[in-house]
Write an enzyme that holds these catalytic residues in place. Sequence first.
Site, PDB file in Angstrom:
ATOM      1  N   HIS A   1     -11.726 -56.950  -3.967  1.00 25.92           N
ATOM      2  CA  HIS A   1     -11.798 -55.603  -4.603  1.00 25.92           C
ATOM      3  C   HIS A   1     -13.323 -55.029  -4.629  1.00 25.92           C
ATOM      4  O   HIS A   1     -13.732 -54.884  -5.831  1.00 25.92           O
ATOM      5  CB  HIS A   1     -11.373 -56.190  -5.987  1.00 25.92           C
ATOM      6  CG  HIS A   1      -9.766 -56.430  -6.156  1.00 25.92           C
ATOM      7  ND1 HIS A   1      -9.096 -56.791  -7.154  1.00 25.92           N
ATOM      8  CD2 HIS A   1      -8.849 -56.319  -4.979  1.00 25.92           C
ATOM      9  CE1 HIS A   1      -7.747 -57.234  -7.033  1.00 25.92           C
ATOM     10  NE2 HIS A   1      -7.549 -56.765  -5.526  1.00 25.92           N
TER      11      HIS A   1
ATOM     12  N   HIS B   1      -5.912 -54.446  -9.962  1.00 28.57           N
ATOM     13  CA  HIS B   1      -6.039 -54.167  -8.528  1.00 28.57           C
ATOM     14  C   HIS B   1      -6.721 -52.775  -8.223  1.00 28.57           C
ATOM     15  O   HIS B   1      -6.307 -51.990  -9.331  1.00 28.57           O
ATOM     16  CB  HIS B   1      -5.003 -54.467  -8.055  1.00 28.57           C
ATOM     17  CG  HIS B   1      -4.615 -55.954  -8.053  1.00 28.57           C
ATOM     18  ND1 HIS B   1      -4.338 -57.088  -7.151  1.00 28.57           N
ATOM     19  CD2 HIS B   1      -4.199 -56.743  -9.264  1.00 28.57           C
ATOM     20  CE1 HIS B   1      -3.966 -58.089  -7.812  1.00 28.57           C
ATOM     21  NE2 HIS B   1      -3.938 -58.077  -8.908  1.00 28.57           N
TER      22      HIS B   1
HETATM   23  C1  LIG Z   1      -6.595 -58.205   1.969  1.00 32.08           C
HETATM   24  C2  LIG Z   1      -6.557 -57.206   1.074  1.00 32.08           C
HETATM   25  C3  LIG Z   1      -5.536 -57.130  -0.116  1.00 32.08           C
HETATM   26  C4  LIG Z   1      -5.601 -56.421  -1.362  1.00 32.08           C
HETATM   27  N1  LIG Z   1      -4.719 -56.213  -2.116  1.00 32.08           N
HETATM   28  C5  LIG Z   1      -4.623 -55.455  -2.983  1.00 32.08           C
HETATM   29  C6  LIG Z   1      -3.475 -55.132  -3.815  1.00 32.08           C
HETATM   30  O1  LIG Z   1      -2.389 -55.887  -3.746  1.00 32.08           O
HETATM   31  N2  LIG Z   1      -3.304 -54.218  -4.807  1.00 32.08           N
HETATM   32  C7  LIG Z   1      -4.331 -53.451  -4.953  1.00 32.08           C
HETATM   33  O2  LIG Z   1      -4.383 -52.484  -5.688  1.00 32.08           O
HETATM   34  N3  LIG Z   1      -5.690 -53.467  -3.973  1.00 32.08           N
HETATM   35  C8  LIG Z   1      -5.686 -54.533  -3.231  1.00 32.08           C
HETATM   36  N4  LIG Z   1      -6.611 -54.597  -2.428  1.00 32.08           N
HETATM   37  C9  LIG Z   1      -7.691 -53.542  -2.637  1.00 32.08           C
HETATM   38  C10 LIG Z   1      -7.472 -52.347  -2.377  1.00 32.08           C
HETATM   39  O3  LIG Z   1      -6.496 -52.282  -1.065  1.00 32.08           O
HETATM   40  C11 LIG Z   1      -8.676 -51.525  -1.744  1.00 32.08           C
HETATM   41  O4  LIG Z   1      -9.684 -51.451  -2.912  1.00 32.08           O
HETATM   42  C12 LIG Z   1      -8.380 -49.920  -1.745  1.00 32.08           C
HETATM   43  O5  LIG Z   1      -7.465 -49.763  -0.433  1.00 32.08           O
HETATM   44  C13 LIG Z   1      -9.753 -49.536  -0.913  1.00 32.08           C
HETATM   45  O6  LIG Z   1      -9.595 -47.923  -0.688  1.00 32.08           O
HETATM   46  P1  LIG Z   1     -10.749 -47.127  -0.005  1.00 32.08           P
HETATM   47  O7  LIG Z   1     -10.150 -46.092   0.462  1.00 32.08           O
HETATM   48  O8  LIG Z   1     -12.103 -47.373  -1.020  1.00 32.08           O
HETATM   49  O9  LIG Z   1     -11.322 -47.963   1.240  1.00 32.08           O
HETATM   50  P2  LIG Z   1     -10.140 -48.395   2.569  1.00 32.08           P
HETATM   51  O10 LIG Z   1      -8.736 -48.240   1.994  1.00 32.08           O
HETATM   52  O11 LIG Z   1     -10.787 -49.736   3.044  1.00 32.08           O
HETATM   53  O12 LIG Z   1     -10.647 -47.164   3.836  1.00 32.08           O
HETATM   54  C14 LIG Z   1     -12.017 -47.196   4.366  1.00 32.08           C
HETATM   55  C15 LIG Z   1     -11.585 -46.590   5.707  1.00 32.08           C
HETATM   56  O13 LIG Z   1     -12.911 -46.199   6.360  1.00 32.08           O
HETATM   57  C16 LIG Z   1     -12.730 -46.391   7.631  1.00 32.08           C
HETATM   58  N5  LIG Z   1     -14.183 -46.639   8.074  1.00 32.08           N
HETATM   59  C17 LIG Z   1     -15.122 -47.349   7.677  1.00 32.08           C
HETATM   60  N6  LIG Z   1     -16.406 -46.888   8.066  1.00 32.08           N
HETATM   61  C18 LIG Z   1     -16.097 -46.068   8.966  1.00 32.08           C
HETATM   62  C19 LIG Z   1     -17.087 -44.948   9.838  1.00 32.08           C
HETATM   63  N7  LIG Z   1     -18.245 -45.336  10.008  1.00 32.08           N
HETATM   64  N8  LIG Z   1     -16.509 -44.199  10.287  1.00 32.08           N
HETATM   65  C20 LIG Z   1     -14.993 -43.877  10.516  1.00 32.08           C
HETATM   66  N9  LIG Z   1     -14.303 -44.782   9.599  1.00 32.08           N
HETATM   67  C21 LIG Z   1     -14.796 -45.554   8.788  1.00 32.08           C
HETATM   68  C22 LIG Z   1     -12.047 -47.673   7.661  1.00 32.08           C
HETATM   69  O14 LIG Z   1     -11.491 -47.802   9.016  1.00 32.08           O
HETATM   70  C23 LIG Z   1     -11.005 -47.632   6.597  1.00 32.08           C
HETATM   71  O15 LIG Z   1      -9.954 -47.095   7.239  1.00 32.08           O
HETATM   72  C24 LIG Z   1      -6.630 -55.446  -1.131  1.00 32.08           C
HETATM   73  C25 LIG Z   1      -7.749 -55.420  -0.293  1.00 32.08           C
HETATM   74  C26 LIG Z   1      -7.645 -56.353   0.676  1.00 32.08           C
HETATM   75  C27 LIG Z   1      -8.375 -55.971   1.962  1.00 32.08           C
END
Ligand SMILES: Cc1cc2nc3c(=O)[nH]c(=O)nc-3n(C[C@H](O)[C@H](O)[C@H](O)COP(=O)(O)OP(=O)(O)OC[C@H]3O[C@@H](n4cnc5c(N)ncnc54)[C@H](O)[C@@H]3O)c2cc1C
Length: 607
Positions: A537, A583
């Site tokens: 997280h 979460h």
């Molecule tokens: C294994 C796991 C289980 C989890 N379980 C839960 C759950 O059950 N419920 C819940 O609420 N939360 C859960 N979480 C946490 C939640 O999923 C994340 O906090 C949330 O999805 C993050 O969203 P985000 O948009 O910040 O980042 P992300 O969804 O991680 O998106 C970031 C994106 O940016 C891309 N990226 C990175 N750098 C670059 C770059 N330089 N150029 C182009 N693209 C790039 C990556 O490829 C990725 O697709 C979990 C996380 C994980 C890893």
Amino acid sequence: MWWPFALKYPERQPEDVDANEYDYVIIGGGTAGCALASRLSEDPSVSILLLERGVANNTWISRVPLISSNILNPETGAVNWYSEPMKECDDRKSLIFRGDVLGGSSRVNAMVYTRGSVADYDIWSSMGHPEWSYEKVLPYFKKAEMVLDQSKSDARGRSGPWINQTIEPSNWPFRVVRVAKECAEALGFHHITDTNSTDALCDGFATLDLTIDQNMQRVSTLEAFLPRETALKREKNLSICTASIVSRIEFSREKANSRAKRVHFQSSISKSRKTFSVNVKKEVIVCSGATGSPQVLMLSGIGPRKHLEEHDIDVVRDLPGVGSELWDHVSVPVTWEVPVVESVTYIATSPLKGALEFFKYLLTRTGVLSFPFQVASLFVRSSSLDDQTSEFTPGIPSKPPDPGDGASVLRNHDHLPDIEIMPLATSAVDDLEEHKARFAKIGVFSFLATLLRPKSRGTVRLRSVDPLDRPKVELGFMADAEDIALARKAIRLSLRLGDEMKAQGFPLIRGITAPESTANDAELDALIKSRARTTYHYSSTCRMAPEIDPLAPGVVDDALRVHGIPNLRVCDASIFPHIISTHLQAPVVMVAEKCADMIKESHATKI
Ligand SMILES: Cc1cc2nc3c(=O)[nH]c(=O)nc-3n(C[C@H](O)[C@H](O)[C@H](O)COP(=O)(O)OP(=O)(O)OC[C@H]3O[C@@H](n4cnc5c(N)ncnc54)[C@H](O)[C@@H]3O)c2cc1C
């Protein structure tokens, strides 16, 4: 269409978009990035480029709940790398996981849909962000979601694109979780049927909402916000360019501020290091997640001056807050051996049972594969637990304050759980080698004892100037003594639950990481140091806060604009000013929904 005959998703390649110009360039097509791209592209008159490091990979199999949650399988799009040695935890390294795939971590996570409580957002508001109070963010939660259970409260959304539902305890795939629920109730905890209602109790055993549709398929933000049909329909104004990793944003200088004018990127899969670039008319929005967004900013010259200079990066803006306040929910697995049939091991070790479960899911959408690893959780305020024994005695009323009643930070903190105990029919240790060597063939059950508001913080820093190099992540766990005290309470509560399970006749055969419930502080501290791990997280590495802030330097303002760069925003888990006590995926999508409206408003776009 059934796997493996999935219809092709309209993905572009870097060379298809090279040298083009777009109104908006979104960096990262993850959880937030997909939602934001979808909302901005509702207006056909604006042009958008979404650059994602991973590929679409939207096959039928990628939506089967249990299979898609298996982050040890790289086919899911989950990637991992080691954190830096954890100084306060025996210098061990924990595994950092992220979904590097279109839809991001929402494609590989445990599918738990929890918003956090009223108090979480009233804390944001009382930290100087009145536009982010519970009252102000609630419409965005409602806009994004479609809850399948129509009997849920009015605070729930019924017509958004992102589907979720709860699974009744009688249908939970593993008996052990039902037993854990009964034992929690025997210890005095109430059952929370809707953690996402405004008046959900702070302490209780919750049946969780999961992002699963009527066909028991995962609904990531890719399926919810940018399904193939939408992507095809909007191809004229939305280009989705995958396997493209952003190496830097280029700026022009305008009076005291800089402006983002070009984005440079390269293929993340080809051996060629050829770079491509696109021009930006209006804005760049960085949605690369709490580990990726600070990396993109620092590669572009925005971050702590000293660190950028160490890597010979020209400083565009000295912002010490970038990557500096990594906040995660640290957890400790309290694990027992159980009979194989009580654990997820039973399908992993028997090809026949695995095949039977597969056909069961294929034909009836039932069975173990229809669920992720987690379906329920116990949320607790440590103030309700005895300091020595973790016996539960509810003190302050568990009902949270009404939204927007002007409650003080102190009162808000009093109404938030700071411990979550996740019952999981798996080992929950994050050492892959140990997992393979010790737990792959035996039944295991864990309470993952999780701290929801730890005091310790970490950092995200560049390993090198190569965008393909994973950033250095210092988790900083247990640096604050209060976290150790809280972890002891969480473990003792897990052990109490374990004792109750044994008393009710459930076969917890032997403790693997679980000590005897009589363990003293020193024994628990040894367990904490040897087992503390990330809960994935990650947040707060580009915090919404003033540049000079009493808590820690901020990176973005309340409209998510990077300080000093008016046409550059960050929109993902990294902007949280304070970690949410649950979460994170639902709060991340709320942030994306609100960000889309703020962008539309500031450019007076027709919606
Ligand atoms: C294994 C796991 C289980 C989890 N379980 C839960 C759950 O059950 N419920 C819940 O609420 N939360 C859960 N979480 C946490 C939640 O999923 C994340 O906090 C949330 O999805 C993050 O969203 P985000 O948009 O910040 O980042 P992300 O969804 O991680 O998106 C970031 C994106 O940016 C891309 N990226 C990175 N750098 C670059 C770059 N330089 N150029 C182009 N693209 C790039 C990556 O490829 C990725 O697709 C979990 C996380 C994980 C890893």
